[in-house]
Scaffold this active site. Structure first.
Site, PDB file in Angstrom:
ATOM      1  N   ASP A  76      56.418  62.695  92.761  1.00  0.00           N
ATOM      2  CA  ASP A  76      56.529  61.420  92.264  1.00  0.00           C
ATOM      3  C   ASP A  76      56.672  61.663  90.543  1.00  0.00           C
ATOM      4  OD1 ASP A  76      56.523  58.604  91.429  1.00  0.00           O
ATOM      5  OD2 ASP A  76      54.515  58.802  90.697  1.00  0.00           O
TER       6      ASP A  76
ATOM      7  N   ASP B 237      56.107  59.257  87.421  1.00  0.00           N
ATOM      8  CA  ASP B 237      55.220  58.439  86.429  1.00  0.00           C
ATOM      9  C   ASP B 237      53.678  58.865  86.799  1.00  0.00           C
ATOM     10  OD1 ASP B 237      56.784  57.117  84.195  1.00  0.00           O
ATOM     11  OD2 ASP B 237      57.675  56.294  85.926  1.00  0.00           O
TER      12      ASP B 237
ATOM     13  N   ASP C 234      50.350  59.710  92.514  1.00  0.00           N
ATOM     14  CA  ASP C 234      49.091  59.416  91.724  1.00  0.00           C
ATOM     15  C   ASP C 234      48.753  58.001  92.138  1.00  0.00           C
ATOM     16  OD1 ASP C 234      49.977  57.731  88.890  1.00  0.00           O
ATOM     17  OD2 ASP C 234      51.486  58.399  90.268  1.00  0.00           O
TER      18      ASP C 234
END
Length: 311
Positions: free
Chosen positions: A84, A86, A249
């Site tokens: 991922d 961000d 995250d």
């Protein structure tokens, strides 16, 4: 849910020396005042996150990690790694949170009461803009889409540039990317963010040449938390899910990786560990220097060696 997040709450930073009671006009709302507040956020971020990061240190969940890390060992020979953007490559959530908070307050959302970080985590973080629009403006989707377009433009604006340069990669990121490059593994960035945002962050981190592909949720029929973006990454890289792992995250991202059939390692960059565990990651790490991660990677090397994805 709110009670579960009490321990995660971090005191909102207020500049003690702020004397000007007059809000800046819209044209400069993210200029100096925002930068000062945001800079202070970054200076103290490690201290503020101590309360929940301590709960996932390598020694605290060893009994869990032995069972869960085995799913990564079954990937040998490893072919590819998917990330991922961000919160996984660098911590951009503070930027997004403050942008949403200021712009929503400006238009009178929630009666003009600023959104909390709990609201941001539950309803915005990691989600695709189409889904965010439905949450924020359930009765006026067109308005929601326009609002998010304006927010993303502000995020990329020159006014943020100085603040963005304070962003650093997640600790240990370049150690991991070197490990991946040294073994010739394929890699892709898989994100719900708009392409302009994703490419900007990847460029700022010096990783434009590292990734073989950037896969967007908006390019798929369904964005995360559905598996479509990760399944598309497998197709583009021409690798199998049986030999690919994911780093994420957010709850939305972890759910997507797991639904795509790949072991997904969760980073506790901003989201509380107990929420991330509900998405069933292989295991959680604080950052890319976590000994738990490297014990698994070392074991992968010892077992059969790592297959070159470039072959």
């Amino acid at each position: 849910m709110a009670r579960d997040l009490v321990t995660y709450r971090r005191k909102r930073l207020v500049m003690e020396d702020e004397k000007d009671d007059v809000p800046p006009p819209p044209s400069i709302r993210f200029n100096g005042a925002f930068a000062s507040e945001h800079s202070k956020f970054f200076v103290t971020e490690e201290r503020k996150s101590q309360d929940y990061k301590m709960t996932i240190s390598s020694g605290d969940d060893s009994s869990i990690s032995v069972e869960r890390t085995s799913s990564l060992l079954q990937l040998a020979p490893l072919e590819a790694v998917l990330f991922d953007v961000d919160g996984t490559l660098c911590d951009t959530d503070p930027l997004h949170y403050y942008a949403f908070r200021e712009m929503l307050q400006e238009i009178g959302f929630n009666g003009g009461v600023p959104i909390t970080e709990e609201f941001f985590v539950e309803n915005i973080a990691g989600k695709h803009n189409e889904d965010i629009a439905c949450v924020l403006f359930p009765d006026d989707h067109e308005r929601g889409v326009k609002f998010l377009e304006d927010k993303e433009a502000m995020f990329r604006s020159v006014k943020y540039r100085i603040v963005k340069e304070k962003l650093e990669p997640i600790k240990g990121l370049y150690k991991l990317t070197k490990w991946i490059e040294d073994r010739g593994l394929k890699r892709a960035a898989v994100t719900n963010a708009p392409r302009e945002n994703a490419e900007l962050m990847i460029s700022m981190l010096g990783l434009s040449d590292f990734f073989h592909a950037v896969i967007l949720g908006s390019d798929c029929e369904r964005a995360k938390p559905f598996p479509d973006p990760y399944l598309k990454a497998l197709e583009v890289l021409k690798v199998s899910k049986e030999h690919t792992c994911v780093f994420e995250d957010s709850v939305s991202g972890i759910k997507a990786g797991v639904a795509a059939g790949m072991p997904t390692v969760g980073l506790t960059t901003r989201n509380p560990p107990h929420l991330l565990m509900e998405a069933k990651p292989a295991f959680l790490i604080k950052d890319y220097e976590d000994p738990k991660l490297w014990s698994v990677l070392d074991e992968l090397d010892k077992r059969v060696g790592v297959k070159s994805g470039a072959d």
